[in-house]
Design a protein around this motif. Structure first.
Motif, PDB file in Angstrom:
ATOM      1  N   UNK A  75       0.921  -0.999  -0.072  1.00 51.60           N
ATOM      2  CA  UNK A  75      -0.142  -0.080  -0.140  1.00 51.60           C
ATOM      3  C   UNK A  75       0.800   1.250  -0.342  1.00 51.60           C
ATOM      4  N   UNK A  76       0.324   2.324  -0.525  1.00 53.98           N
ATOM      5  CA  UNK A  76       1.090   3.733  -0.125  1.00 53.98           C
ATOM      6  C   UNK A  76       0.669   4.450   1.258  1.00 53.98           C
ATOM      7  N   UNK A  77       1.395   4.962   1.808  1.00 50.93           N
ATOM      8  CA  UNK A  77       1.339   5.653   3.125  1.00 50.93           C
ATOM      9  C   UNK A  77       0.619   7.128   2.549  1.00 50.93           C
ATOM     10  N   UNK A  78      -0.352   7.324   3.113  1.00 57.08           N
ATOM     11  CA  UNK A  78      -1.096   8.553   3.075  1.00 57.08           C
ATOM     12  C   UNK A  78      -0.153   9.676   3.548  1.00 57.08           C
ATOM     13  N   UNK A  79      -0.148  10.772   2.719  1.00 62.68           N
ATOM     14  CA  UNK A  79       0.930  11.850   2.760  1.00 62.68           C
ATOM     15  C   UNK A  79       0.323  12.573   4.304  1.00 62.68           C
ATOM     16  N   UNK A  80       1.599  12.848   5.037  1.00 66.93           N
ATOM     17  CA  UNK A  80       1.517  13.570   6.218  1.00 66.93           C
ATOM     18  C   UNK A  80       0.713  12.590   7.435  1.00 66.93           C
ATOM     19  N   UNK A  81       0.782  11.373   7.203  1.00 69.80           N
ATOM     20  CA  UNK A  81       0.024  10.605   8.333  1.00 69.80           C
ATOM     21  C   UNK A  81       1.258   9.604   9.207  1.00 69.80           C
ATOM     22  N   UNK A  82       2.530   9.632   8.730  1.00 67.30           N
ATOM     23  CA  UNK A  82       3.351   8.950   9.660  1.00 67.30           C
ATOM     24  C   UNK A  82       3.611   9.743  10.816  1.00 67.30           C
ATOM     25  N   UNK A  83       3.348   9.200  11.971  1.00 76.14           N
ATOM     26  CA  UNK A  83       3.896  10.059  13.128  1.00 76.14           C
ATOM     27  C   UNK A  83       4.525   9.055  14.117  1.00 76.14           C
ATOM     28  N   UNK A  84       5.260   9.533  15.048  1.00 78.67           N
ATOM     29  CA  UNK A  84       5.990   8.780  15.799  1.00 78.67           C
ATOM     30  C   UNK A  84       7.555   9.291  15.949  1.00 78.67           C
ATOM     31  N   UNK A  85       8.441   8.287  16.333  1.00 80.49           N
ATOM     32  CA  UNK A  85       9.871   8.795  16.550  1.00 80.49           C
ATOM     33  C   UNK A  85      10.594   7.797  15.705  1.00 80.49           C
ATOM     34  N   UNK A  86      12.084   8.000  15.813  1.00 78.99           N
ATOM     35  CA  UNK A  86      12.815   6.874  15.406  1.00 78.99           C
ATOM     36  C   UNK A  86      12.905   5.513  15.661  1.00 78.99           C
ATOM     37  N   UNK A  87      12.270   5.247  16.751  1.00 78.52           N
ATOM     38  CA  UNK A  87      12.076   3.702  16.937  1.00 78.52           C
ATOM     39  C   UNK A  87      10.751   3.208  16.833  1.00 78.52           C
ATOM     40  N   UNK A  88       9.517   3.953  16.806  1.00 74.12           N
ATOM     41  CA  UNK A  88       8.281   3.463  16.348  1.00 74.12           C
ATOM     42  C   UNK A  88       7.289   4.512  15.842  1.00 74.12           C
ATOM     43  N   UNK A  89       6.477   4.047  14.835  1.00 71.92           N
ATOM     44  CA  UNK A  89       5.545   5.079  14.108  1.00 71.92           C
ATOM     45  C   UNK A  89       4.365   4.377  13.647  1.00 71.92           C
ATOM     46  N   UNK A  90       3.495   5.064  13.379  1.00 75.12           N
ATOM     47  CA  UNK A  90       2.186   4.655  12.839  1.00 75.12           C
ATOM     48  C   UNK A  90       1.887   5.370  11.695  1.00 75.12           C
ATOM     49  N   UNK A  91       1.055   4.791  10.621  1.00 71.22           N
ATOM     50  CA  UNK A  91       0.691   5.559   9.580  1.00 71.22           C
ATOM     51  C   UNK A  91      -0.568   5.232   9.001  1.00 71.22           C
TER      52      UNK A  91
END
Length: 106
Positions: A75-91
């Motif tokens: 799938x593609x990640x929706x623009x601007x939806x990746x949030x978290x830090x260098x260890x863990x994130x959600x999108x």
């Protein structure tokens, strides 16, 4: 000896999915020297960096996380939806246009 078992339990939880991703099969991938575990539930993905890196650059890791999510889920990640830090994130994901979600397993 007690300290050893505490350390084992703590380290075993490092790759565990967050509450919304518990019980999902992890997909593992390496991107640009970083190792990740990705889990997908419908239109959401969680990515966890599983290797040690000394002071990783947040922007570089985020770029690698995007690639890891897109390659493992298809799938593609929706623009601007990746949030978290260098260890863990959600999108949030954009998968197939017909409303179904493609889950690609390695």
């Amino acid at each position: 000896m007690r300290l050893f078992w505490c350390a084992v339990l703590v380290l075993a939880g490092c790759d565990m999915g967050g509450p919304a991703f518990i019980g999902l099969e992890p997909m593992r991938i390496s991107v640009g020297g970083s190792d990740f575990t990705v889990r997908q539930r419908n239109d959401r993905a969680e990515v966890i960096r599983t290797n040690m890196e000394w002071a990783p650059d947040a922007g570089a890791v985020a770029d690698k996380m995007l690639i890891a999510i897109q390659q493992t889920t298809g799938c593609t990640v929706r623009k601007g939806t990746l949030s978290g830090d260098q260890a863990k994130a959600v999108a949030r994901l954009k998968c197939v246009d017909d409303g179904t979600y493609a889950i690609k397993r390695r």
